[in-house]
Design an enzyme around this catalytic site. Structure first.
Site, mmCIF file in Angstrom:
data_model
loop_
_atom_site.group_PDB
_atom_site.id
_atom_site.type_symbol
_atom_site.label_atom_id
_atom_site.label_comp_id
_atom_site.label_asym_id
_atom_site.label_seq_id
_atom_site.Cartn_x
_atom_site.Cartn_y
_atom_site.Cartn_z
ATOM 1 N N VAL A 288 0.807 -1.221 0.000
ATOM 2 C CA VAL A 288 0.000 0.000 0.000
ATOM 3 C C VAL A 288 0.844 1.276 0.000
ATOM 4 O O VAL A 288 0.359 2.343 -0.374
ATOM 5 C CB VAL A 288 -0.998 0.033 1.185
ATOM 6 C CG1 VAL A 288 -1.975 -1.119 1.124
ATOM 7 C CG2 VAL A 288 -0.282 0.087 2.524
ATOM 8 N N ASN B 72 -6.707 -0.762 6.354
ATOM 9 C CA ASN B 72 -6.403 -1.526 7.564
ATOM 10 C C ASN B 72 -4.947 -2.011 7.653
ATOM 11 O O ASN B 72 -4.476 -2.345 8.735
ATOM 12 C CB ASN B 72 -7.360 -2.729 7.615
ATOM 13 C CG ASN B 72 -7.014 -3.701 8.708
ATOM 14 O OD1 ASN B 72 -7.326 -3.481 9.872
ATOM 15 N ND2 ASN B 72 -6.337 -4.802 8.359
ATOM 16 N N SER C 80 -6.323 3.535 16.199
ATOM 17 C CA SER C 80 -5.888 2.875 17.429
ATOM 18 C C SER C 80 -6.076 3.836 18.597
ATOM 19 O O SER C 80 -6.031 5.060 18.416
ATOM 20 C CB SER C 80 -4.401 2.529 17.305
ATOM 21 O OG SER C 80 -3.871 2.178 18.561
ATOM 22 N N TYR D 227 4.156 5.064 15.330
ATOM 23 C CA TYR D 227 2.813 4.483 15.232
ATOM 24 C C TYR D 227 1.762 5.470 15.748
ATOM 25 O O TYR D 227 0.686 5.622 15.150
ATOM 26 C CB TYR D 227 2.807 3.191 16.042
ATOM 27 C CG TYR D 227 1.564 2.344 15.931
ATOM 28 C CD1 TYR D 227 1.334 1.556 14.801
ATOM 29 C CD2 TYR D 227 0.636 2.296 16.963
ATOM 30 C CE1 TYR D 227 0.199 0.752 14.715
ATOM 31 C CE2 TYR D 227 -0.490 1.501 16.884
ATOM 32 C CZ TYR D 227 -0.707 0.727 15.764
ATOM 33 O OH TYR D 227 -1.828 -0.073 15.685
ATOM 34 N N ALA D 228 2.081 6.162 16.857
ATOM 35 C CA ALA D 228 1.141 7.155 17.409
ATOM 36 C C ALA D 228 0.925 8.283 16.409
ATOM 37 O O ALA D 228 -0.212 8.742 16.202
ATOM 38 C CB ALA D 228 1.668 7.708 18.733
ATOM 39 N N ALA D 229 1.999 8.729 15.765
ATOM 40 C CA ALA D 229 1.876 9.786 14.757
ATOM 41 C C ALA D 229 1.015 9.300 13.591
ATOM 42 O O ALA D 229 0.137 10.022 13.100
ATOM 43 C CB ALA D 229 3.260 10.197 14.258
ATOM 44 N N LYS E 207 -1.271 6.806 13.549
ATOM 45 C CA LYS E 207 -2.672 6.560 13.893
ATOM 46 C C LYS E 207 -3.417 7.859 14.187
ATOM 47 O O LYS E 207 -4.618 7.971 13.908
ATOM 48 C CB LYS E 207 -2.759 5.588 15.083
ATOM 49 C CG LYS E 207 -2.327 4.161 14.739
ATOM 50 C CD LYS E 207 -3.037 3.619 13.523
ATOM 51 C CE LYS E 207 -2.923 2.123 13.332
ATOM 52 N NZ LYS E 207 -3.480 1.658 12.044
#
Ligand SMILES: NC(=O)c1ccc[n+]([C@@H]2O[C@H](COP(=O)([O-])OP(=O)(O)OC[C@H]3O[C@@H](n4cnc5c(N)ncnc54)[C@H](O)[C@@H]3O)[C@@H](O)[C@H]2O)c1
Length: 248
Positions: free
Chosen positions: A63, A89, A141, A154-156, A158
């Protein structure tokens, strides 16, 4: 059947939450593109759906690669017709404390979640606008709200996805295209390390429901967000996490 003859793209559908969503969509009558970078596993999921009487095709696609996404979207359209439902996803983690995180770890996570979702959005949105119908669902998330130690990338990503959800919902509402997100928590390969690490053994006991979920318990929310029952809902995030969001 709540998704009869709808054409659905589910990215990251070779395993975990995406697999469960693809399987349930097919049970609800959708024609499902099982999109993933893992060719063999995606084919296995699609074949399993077909063996159970559903309609699915595996489409191999990274993707984060715009050309690959455009090619995959064209394949889906040729096979099934225009795309009605997009589930963004596909996901990866590359954990490291922020003072040790490499550029590669940062970029990989942003490329899959943010660039990947953007590529797919643009690949489907023209047809959806023209047809004045569409459902787009992002897997975000609770990390978007709470942060997560060792996961600034990952926080950035999501959090960024939620910005995309709200912007797309505002831009596309006039075309009857609904855009929402699910913030799940489930026992998948992605969470295996955390679930089996003794340092986090107590975490599950703090959950109001005091157990981990199977991906199959998350998938019905994706059906809800894709079907007529949620027709007056856009720009929202549904947490399906055993109540974890309340207690963190
Ligand atoms: N499991 C959880 O508790 C949890 C919690 C919050 C959010 N999420 C999110 O849910 C989504 C699904 O995660 P999961 O738990 O099922 O994890 P998983 O690791 O089991 O599945 C992720 C899937 O994405 C695919 N993928 C990875 N990079 C890709 C790429 N570049 N192109 C195409 N496919 C790619 C993988 O091959 C895999 O099949 C992810 O976006 C994840 O961030 C999961």
């Amino acid at each position: 059947m709540r998704l009869k003859d709808r054409v659905a793209v589910v990215t990251g559908a070779a395993q975990g939450i995406g697999r469960a969503v693809a399987e349930l969509y097919a049970k609800e009558g959708a024609r499902v593109a099982v999109v993933d970078v893992q060719a063999e596993a995606a084919e296995k999921v699609a074949a399993g759906i077909r063996e159970s009487g559903g309609d699915a095709v595996a489409v191999v696609c990274d993707v984060s690669d715009r050309a690959a996404v455009n090619e995959a979207a064209a394949t889906v359209k040729e096979t099934y017709g225009p795309i009605d439902i997009l589930v963004n996803n596909a996901g990866v983690t590359r954990p490291a404390m922020l003072h040790k995180m490499t550029e590669e770890q940062w970029e990989t996570v942003l490329a899959v979640h943010l660039h990947g979702s953007f590529h797919w959005l643009q690949a489907v949105v023209h047809d959806m606008i023209e047809r004045e119908t569409g459902r787009i669902i992002f897997t975000s998330s609770s990390t978007a709200q709470n942060g997560s130690i060792g996961q600034i990338n990952y926080a950035a990503a999501k959090s960024g996805m939620l910005g995309m959800v709200r912007t797309a919902a505002r831009e596309l509402g006039r075309y009857n295209i609904l855009v929402n997100a699910v913030a799940p928590a489930a026992a998948t390969e992605m969470t295996l390390k955390v679930r089996t690490d003794p340092r986090f053994a107590d975490a599950v006991k703090r959950l109001p429901l005091r157990r981990h979920a199977e991906p199959e318990e998350i998938a019905p929310t994706f059906v809800y967000l894709a079907c007529a029952e949620s027709g007056y809902m856009t720009g929202q995030v549904l947490s399906v996490d055993g109540g974890g969001m309340m207690v963190r």
